[in-house]
Design a protein around this motif. Structure first.
Motif, mmCIF file in Angstrom:
data_model
loop_
_atom_site.group_PDB
_atom_site.id
_atom_site.type_symbol
_atom_site.label_atom_id
_atom_site.label_comp_id
_atom_site.label_asym_id
_atom_site.label_seq_id
_atom_site.Cartn_x
_atom_site.Cartn_y
_atom_site.Cartn_z
ATOM 1 N N TYR A 286 5.709 -13.329 -3.705
ATOM 2 C CA TYR A 286 5.195 -12.249 -2.933
ATOM 3 C C TYR A 286 4.956 -11.028 -3.470
ATOM 4 N N LEU A 287 3.975 -10.296 -3.382
ATOM 5 C CA LEU A 287 3.518 -9.239 -4.405
ATOM 6 C C LEU A 287 2.778 -8.250 -3.234
ATOM 7 N N THR A 288 2.921 -6.929 -3.317
ATOM 8 C CA THR A 288 2.320 -5.622 -2.703
ATOM 9 C C THR A 288 1.172 -5.254 -3.645
ATOM 10 N N LEU A 289 -0.058 -5.115 -3.050
ATOM 11 C CA LEU A 289 -1.140 -4.489 -3.802
ATOM 12 C C LEU A 289 -1.391 -3.247 -3.506
ATOM 13 N N ILE A 290 -1.808 -2.247 -4.371
ATOM 14 C CA ILE A 290 -1.978 -0.868 -4.031
ATOM 15 C C ILE A 290 -3.225 -0.471 -4.627
ATOM 16 N N CYS A 291 -4.085 0.018 -4.112
ATOM 17 C CA CYS A 291 -5.279 0.713 -4.502
ATOM 18 C C CYS A 291 -5.151 2.145 -5.270
ATOM 19 N N VAL A 292 -5.446 2.275 -6.255
ATOM 20 C CA VAL A 292 -5.427 3.559 -7.087
ATOM 21 C C VAL A 292 -5.806 4.830 -6.174
ATOM 22 N N SER A 293 -6.776 4.447 -5.280
ATOM 23 C CA SER A 293 -7.397 5.563 -4.213
ATOM 24 C C SER A 293 -6.419 5.892 -3.061
ATOM 25 N N ASN A 294 -5.239 5.266 -3.198
ATOM 26 C CA ASN A 294 -4.528 5.296 -2.096
ATOM 27 C C ASN A 294 -3.800 6.767 -1.827
ATOM 28 N N GLU A 295 -3.744 7.514 -0.885
ATOM 29 C CA GLU A 295 -3.078 8.486 -0.837
ATOM 30 C C GLU A 295 -1.484 8.208 -0.809
ATOM 31 N N ASP A 299 -3.349 3.969 3.596
ATOM 32 C CA ASP A 299 -3.197 2.700 4.263
ATOM 33 C C ASP A 299 -4.018 1.508 3.404
ATOM 34 N N LEU A 300 -4.422 2.086 2.133
ATOM 35 C CA LEU A 300 -4.833 1.174 1.161
ATOM 36 C C LEU A 300 -3.971 0.421 0.298
ATOM 37 N N VAL A 301 -2.936 -0.334 0.835
ATOM 38 C CA VAL A 301 -1.972 -1.105 0.390
ATOM 39 C C VAL A 301 -1.576 -2.179 1.343
ATOM 40 N N GLY A 302 -0.976 -3.298 0.785
ATOM 41 C CA GLY A 302 -0.962 -4.559 1.599
ATOM 42 C C GLY A 302 0.194 -5.554 0.890
ATOM 43 N N GLY A 375 3.156 -4.317 -10.548
ATOM 44 C CA GLY A 375 3.161 -3.121 -11.230
ATOM 45 C C GLY A 375 1.989 -2.179 -11.770
ATOM 46 N N LEU A 376 0.733 -2.721 -11.680
ATOM 47 C CA LEU A 376 -0.548 -2.192 -11.810
ATOM 48 C C LEU A 376 -1.196 -1.813 -10.671
#
Length: 523
Positions: A286-295, A299-302, A375-376
């Motif tokens: 299980y891993l959460t991915l985050i876009c660097v452009s996310n405020e 909601d640029l995370v899942g 982590g990235l």
């Protein structure tokens, strides 16, 4: 006075329309013809990709902030509007100087051809649709401009108008213009249908079964999802998972044609096929991915369950040489990401992923193989449609976004957000339930606190910890909500005792930070 001037100047819209129709023919015929060539041969897609390549980091971040996952749609709309305006101006120029108009179209075709050839896997033959489209567009421009002149001449104020001749000339122009549009747009639709029939990648994906995992994740504990209305579920469905990448035309790679080249500063270079990859001891994670452009509140995370093979094992087989400190992963479409070597060789589950939430990777999320790294941020790790891993050094190579001013290493910052209620919501008096998510990858979240107005910080209820690499939901109930306008603020603490920074920062160049604060009304 020259009688030609009033004859043509009375109906300038016809010349502008002739230019627009010529542009329609150029782009639509080129798009239709591109179905017989590589995906990269579409001139509009190539031009859009070139624009993305040269977009400054601040402008790219603004577009994502404003339009989110619709940023590519916005780009296509802008390109269409700009192309229509320029085409109209070319048509007006053709009224006075056809040679100059033809030269401008030639310049446009040259720019489009260069954009097509700028793709990393493009060849000269991919320019053929653009050249043929330009020839057809020029033919329509010359013909409609001539018809427009004849229509204007038949309506001249300096001669006795002939209603029959004037009406015929006007009808000929209108039929020519509408016919050009009517033929061009369906041609694209037919071509895209043919491309879909040609393309067997989606069919191959649908028929593909996921191989079993050697290491399975345990079943989710009952407390992993607090089920607060308005809060993201623990697992993000594939169809709801955010998509941010530079691909205007998604690479389509069949499993049997996919291969990964591993090379660079290694003792053993090798190439890995899809069959060889899925035959290895795959693991789930299980891993959460985050876009660097996310405020901070974005909601640029899942969060998803991924299936893949540990990258540390791939690199162990390659045996990196002393001095190497980075792995440059490259996509089929030329995108690249620079990932610190130590991150890919430590104990975290950085994967060459083939599955997402129990099914093969969706096409728009990297099918058949992509990279996911805890982590990235994604821009330095989550390469979709990956086909190349080069072990190298940061001082020798720069990746796609790092060469455009973004941070080299892109470590995910601890963050928390309020998802319910939404900003400026109106809620009833009595009891107000707040909820949201928080993450601190590779470490995990140990505490979330909520502050109403300027009151004391109150500890929220946390969902059961599944993995340190995933988000945790939180819930807080304000039982004695009073009428009026209020604010709510959230902050998190990681498992190492570190408090989330209050210092606000924009996403560029290394991720947003700060405490999420919103306003709401109790009535």
């Amino acid at each position: 006075m020259d009688s030609a001037a009033p004859q043509t100047s009375r109906f300038p819209w016809r010349y502008a329309l002739a230019g627009v129709c010529a542009a329609l023919i150029l782009f639509c015929s080129a798009q239709a013809l591109s179905v017989f060539f590589a995906n990269t041969s579409s001139p509009l897609v190539a031009l859009g990709s070139t624009i993305i390549d040269f977009t400054p980091a601040w402008l790219k971040d603004w577009a994502i902030k404003l339009f989110g996952t619709n940023d590519k749609l916005f780009l296509f709309v802008v390109l269409t509007v700009v192309a229509a305006v320029l085409a109209g101006l070319v048509g007006l120029l053709a009224r006075r100087n056809m040679r100059a108009a033809v030269t401008l179209v030639g310049v446009l075709a040259f720019i489009l051809g260069v954009s097509v050839l700028s793709w990393s896997n493009a060849s000269l033959v991919d320019v053929v649709p653009t050249l043929m489209g330009a020839v057809l567009g020029l033919g329509v421009l010359v013909w409609l401009t001539d018809v427009a002149r004849r229509a204007a001449a038949s309506s001249s104020l300096n001669t006795e108008p002939n209603p029959t001749e004037t009406g015929a000339a006007r009808r000929k122009f209108l039929l020519g213009a509408t016919g050009s549009a009517a033929l061009s747009l369906p041609a694209v639709g037919v071509a895209q249908t043919f491309r879909g029939a040609q393309n067997v990648v989606e069919s191959a994906r649908s028929a593909l079964g996921l191989p079993p995992a050697k290491v399975k994740v345990p079943a989710l504990p009952s407390g992993a999802d607090l089920k607060v209305t308005g809060v993201s579920p623990f697992m993000t469905p594939n169809e709801d998972f955010y998509r941010i990448d530079t691909a205007l035309s998604m690479p389509r790679i069949g499993p049997q044609s996919w291969s990964l080249r591993v090379h660079g500063m290694v003792e053993h270079e090798f190439t890995l096929t899809y069959d060889e990859l899925v035959a290895k001891d795959l693991v789930e994670h299980y891993l959460t991915l985050i876009c660097v452009s996310n405020e901070v509140s974005g909601d640029l995370v899942g969060n998803a369950k991924w299936l893949g093979y540990p990258l540390r094992e791939i690199l162990k087989q390659a045996s990196p040489l002393p001095g190497a400190d980075m792995v440059l992963s490259t996509s089929k479409d030329g995108f690249s990401a620079s990932t610190p070597l130590e991150v890919l060789t430590d104990t975290r589950e950085a994967l060459l992923a083939v599955g997402m939430n129990g099914e093969p990777l969706p096409l728009d999320h990297g099918f058949p193989v992509r990279v996911v790294v805890p982590g990235l941020y994604g821009y330095v790790s989550a390469t979709k449609w990956v086909v190349d891993l080069e072990v190298t050094r940061f001082q020798d190579k720069a990746a796609y976004w790092t060469s455009r001013g973004w941070s080299e290493r892109g470590l995910v910052k601890m963050s928390s957000r309020i998802e319910a209620p939404r900003s400026f919501a109106q809620v009833p008096t009595g009891s107000v339930v707040f909820g949201g998510t928080a993450w601190a990858q590779t470490i995990g979240i140990s505490k979330v606190e909520v502050q109403i107005d300027d009151g004391p910080w109150q500890e929220a209820e946390l969902s059961t910890l599944v993995f340190a690499d995933t988000w945790r939901q939180w819930r807080y109930e304000w039982k004695d909500a009073t009428s009026g306008s209020h604010t709510a603020t959230v902050r998190a603490t990681n498992s190492g005792g570190e408090l989330q920074t209050q210092t606000p920062a924009d996403p560029a160049p290394d991720g947003a930070s700060g405490w999420h604060r919103l306003q709401f009304t109790v009535a």
